[in-house]
Design a protein around this motif. Structure first.
Motif, short mmCIF file in Angstrom:
data_model
loop_
_atom_site.label_atom_id
_atom_site.label_comp_id
_atom_site.label_asym_id
_atom_site.label_seq_id
_atom_site.Cartn_x
_atom_site.Cartn_y
_atom_site.Cartn_z
N PRO A 1 47.56 46.14 37.17
CA PRO A 1 46.39 46.81 36.64
C PRO A 1 45.56 47.00 37.75
CG PRO A 1 46.38 44.53 35.81
CD PRO A 1 47.87 44.78 36.60
N ILE A 2 45.47 46.44 38.87
CA ILE A 2 44.53 47.04 39.89
C ILE A 2 44.79 48.29 40.49
CG2 ILE A 2 44.23 44.53 40.49
CD1 ILE A 2 45.71 44.99 43.04
N TYR A 3 45.99 48.77 40.28
CA TYR A 3 46.13 50.20 41.04
C TYR A 3 45.88 51.25 40.30
CZ TYR A 3 49.40 47.63 44.20
OH TYR A 3 49.79 46.89 45.10
N PRO A 4 45.58 51.16 38.71
CA PRO A 4 44.86 52.20 38.11
C PRO A 4 43.54 52.54 38.49
CG PRO A 4 46.41 51.15 36.62
CD PRO A 4 46.36 50.38 37.99
N VAL A 5 42.91 51.15 38.62
CA VAL A 5 41.56 51.09 38.87
C VAL A 5 41.33 51.73 40.18
CG1 VAL A 5 39.47 49.37 39.36
CG2 VAL A 5 41.03 49.04 37.41
N PHE A 6 42.13 51.10 41.17
CA PHE A 6 41.98 51.80 42.54
C PHE A 6 41.96 53.33 42.56
CE2 PHE A 6 43.48 53.02 46.81
CZ PHE A 6 42.60 52.46 47.67
N ILE B 1 47.43 24.67 30.02
CA ILE B 1 46.49 25.11 31.01
C ILE B 1 45.08 25.23 30.70
CG2 ILE B 1 46.36 27.21 32.51
CD1 ILE B 1 49.44 26.11 32.24
N PRO B 2 44.21 24.47 31.59
CA PRO B 2 44.51 23.77 32.86
C PRO B 2 44.75 22.48 32.60
CG PRO B 2 42.34 24.14 32.54
CD PRO B 2 42.75 24.77 31.32
N LYS B 3 44.74 22.04 31.67
CA LYS B 3 44.72 20.41 31.39
C LYS B 3 45.83 19.69 32.10
CE LYS B 3 43.87 16.60 28.24
NZ LYS B 3 43.41 16.39 26.93
N ASP B 4 46.83 20.30 32.08
CA ASP B 4 48.24 19.90 32.85
C ASP B 4 48.32 20.36 33.97
OD1 ASP B 4 48.65 18.15 30.42
OD2 ASP B 4 49.64 19.71 29.64
N ILE B 5 48.37 21.72 34.03
CA ILE B 5 48.56 22.54 35.26
C ILE B 5 47.37 23.63 35.49
CG2 ILE B 5 50.26 23.96 36.56
CD1 ILE B 5 52.43 22.19 35.17
N SER B 6 47.00 23.91 36.62
CA SER B 6 46.01 24.90 36.86
C SER B 6 46.87 26.15 37.47
CB SER B 6 45.11 24.56 37.72
OG SER B 6 44.20 23.50 37.38
N VAL B 7 46.38 27.19 37.19
CA VAL B 7 47.11 28.65 37.95
C VAL B 7 45.91 29.36 38.36
CG1 VAL B 7 48.32 30.52 37.38
CG2 VAL B 7 49.11 28.33 36.12
N VAL B 8 46.22 30.00 39.55
CA VAL B 8 45.25 30.88 40.27
C VAL B 8 46.01 32.29 40.62
CG1 VAL B 8 43.50 31.32 42.00
CG2 VAL B 8 43.69 28.93 41.31
N GLY B 9 45.29 33.28 40.20
CA GLY B 9 46.09 34.51 40.60
C GLY B 9 45.28 35.20 41.63
N TYR B 10 45.62 36.36 41.80
CA TYR B 10 45.15 37.32 43.25
C TYR B 10 45.03 38.83 42.77
CZ TYR B 10 44.60 39.14 47.72
OH TYR B 10 43.99 39.75 48.93
N GLY B 11 44.02 39.43 42.71
CA GLY B 11 43.68 41.05 42.51
C GLY B 11 42.44 41.05 41.54
N ASP B 12 42.44 40.59 40.37
CA ASP B 12 41.51 40.49 39.32
C ASP B 12 40.99 41.97 38.61
OD1 ASP B 12 39.67 39.35 37.62
OD2 ASP B 12 38.07 39.87 39.03
N SER B 13 41.38 42.38 37.54
CA SER B 13 41.10 43.50 36.65
C SER B 13 40.24 43.00 35.66
CB SER B 13 42.34 44.28 36.56
OG SER B 13 43.03 43.46 35.47
N ASN B 14 39.81 43.89 34.79
CA ASN B 14 38.96 43.68 33.80
C ASN B 14 39.74 43.02 32.61
OD1 ASN B 14 36.64 45.02 34.71
ND2 ASN B 14 37.01 46.94 33.88
N PHE B 15 41.01 43.14 32.59
CA PHE B 15 41.87 42.59 31.80
C PHE B 15 41.92 41.04 32.03
CE2 PHE B 15 43.84 46.61 32.09
CZ PHE B 15 43.46 46.99 31.26
N ILE C 1 38.17 46.10 44.93
CA ILE C 1 38.54 47.30 44.73
C ILE C 1 37.86 48.35 44.75
CG2 ILE C 1 39.93 48.81 42.97
CD1 ILE C 1 41.72 46.63 44.30
N LEU C 2 36.44 48.41 44.19
CA LEU C 2 35.44 49.38 43.95
C LEU C 2 35.17 50.13 45.61
CD1 LEU C 2 33.22 48.38 41.19
CD2 LEU C 2 35.14 49.77 41.18
N ALA C 3 35.01 48.73 46.60
CA ALA C 3 34.60 49.01 47.78
C ALA C 3 35.74 49.74 48.67
CB ALA C 3 33.84 47.75 48.34
N MET C 4 36.78 48.95 48.32
CA MET C 4 38.05 49.51 49.18
C MET C 4 38.37 51.23 48.69
SD MET C 4 40.40 46.03 49.14
CE MET C 4 41.87 47.01 49.62
N GLY C 5 38.23 51.21 47.63
CA GLY C 5 38.71 52.75 47.08
C GLY C 5 37.80 53.60 47.78
N ALA C 6 36.29 53.31 47.69
CA ALA C 6 35.26 54.30 48.30
C ALA C 6 35.76 54.37 49.61
CB ALA C 6 33.81 53.84 47.69
#
Length: 322
Positions: free
Chosen positions: A57-62, A251-265, A280-285
């Motif tokens: 989902p970061i690519y449509p935003v970009f 999640i997260p009581k037993d196992i924590s998860v961290v992603g990379y990217g971030d979109s509104n979803f 993404i906003l700064a990079m796209g501009a």
């Protein structure tokens, strides 16, 4: 006009006046001959924007940010989306050249892999076509490269999880040759050494792209006793959460998860995803502005422009429970 003059024009060599150069090109057009690709007229209002897919989902935003900024500058992007069944990057480049685009933006393309052949890009530069590369880097290509600081992203994720008491932290990658993944792994390893004095290579899993890759990789890491997983993309993270939840882990009581990217979803997943945000906003501009400057003949700094990531803490990471 002499053969030597025609040869100099066709081979783009100096020593020919602008008036004579135009006369040669006019003669070629009148005779119905095809100009060399580097001498074909370009559509001043069109630029190519080649994306790897729209699954992440970061690519449509970009794409939307780039389109908005290009429109303000008087340009319209020709959006080219790659997929397994359709055209690839090289096919799209050929179509864009046939349309006479003024420049091309490559997003996470072949340039983002360590084993890619750079001659395809050297050919475009030889035609003096303005190009900008996003998310990835290639030595020896004299063009602007724009990326998030992937190494800093890996470091941020480990720093966050270590502060929550996690020590056995896994890393889930989508590829062994993707530059962004490899850089994130470097930042991950640097942070693990700083925090704990060592890196367990068995806790670094190379899977494949998308939620399915996250699902498969998380199962393997789970068998190695991890209490937290850092993922090279949000889609990997969502797949990992699915796999862990199916096996009865909270999640997260037993196992924590961290992603990379971030979109509104990512704020509305279950649980909301803790992730390292790419700006993404700064990079796209900046990408749109850089390409237009290249088209206008302004000088640019060859090499890489890195944008700082930001940790966004939500519900998928928490204090180690044991």
């Amino acid at each position: 006009m002499s053969k030597a003059t025609v040869s100099r024009v066709l081979n783009e060599r100096p020593g020919v006046s602008p008036q004579m150069r135009q006369a040669v090109l006019t003669a070629i057009d009148v005779l119905g001959l095809e100009r060399p690709s580097g001498l074909r007229p370009r559509s001043s209002g069109l630029v190519g924007l080649i994306l790897p897919s729209l699954e992440d989902p970061i690519y449509p935003v970009f794409a939307q940010v780039v389109q908005t900024n290009l429109a303000r500058l008087g340009y319209t992007p020709v959006l080219c989306i790659q997929n397994r069944e359709g055209a690839g990057e090289d096919e799209y480049v050929g179509m864009l050249l046939d349309r006479g685009v003024s420049g091309i933006i490559f997003v996470a393309g072949q340039h983002s892999f360590t084993d890619a052949d750079k001659t395809r890009y050297e050919s475009l530069l030889a035609q003096r076509l303005p190009v900008v590369f996003v998310n990835g880097y290639m030595e020896g290509i004299n063009a602007p490269f724009i990326s998030c600081d992937d190494m800093a992203a890996g470091d941020l994720a480990v720093r966050h999880l270590a502060a929550l008491g996690h020590r056995r932290i896994g890393l889930l990658l989508s590829s062994a040759t993707n530059i962004a993944d490899l850089r994130q792994a470097e930042g991950f390893c640097r942070a693990m050494r700083r925090e704990f004095g060592l890196v367990d290579d068995n806790l670094i899993d190379v899977s494949f792209k998308g939620e399915e890759g996250g699902y498969a990789g998380a199962i393997r890491l789970l068998s190695k006793g991890v209490t937290a997983v850092v993922c090279a993309s949000d889609l990997l993270a969502l797949g990992a959460i699915h796999a862990l939840s199916q096996r009865g882990h909270r999640i997260p009581k037993d196992i924590s998860v961290v992603g990379y990217g971030d979109s509104n979803f990512m704020a509305y997943t279950a649980p909301p995803l803790t992730t390292v945000r790419q700006p993404i906003l700064a990079m796209g501009a900046f990408t749109a502005q850089t390409l237009v400057k290249c088209i206008d003949g302004e000088s640019f700094s060859a090499g890489e422009s890195l944008f700082p990531p930001e940790l966004v803490i939500r519900g998928s990471s928490g204090v180690r429970s044991d």
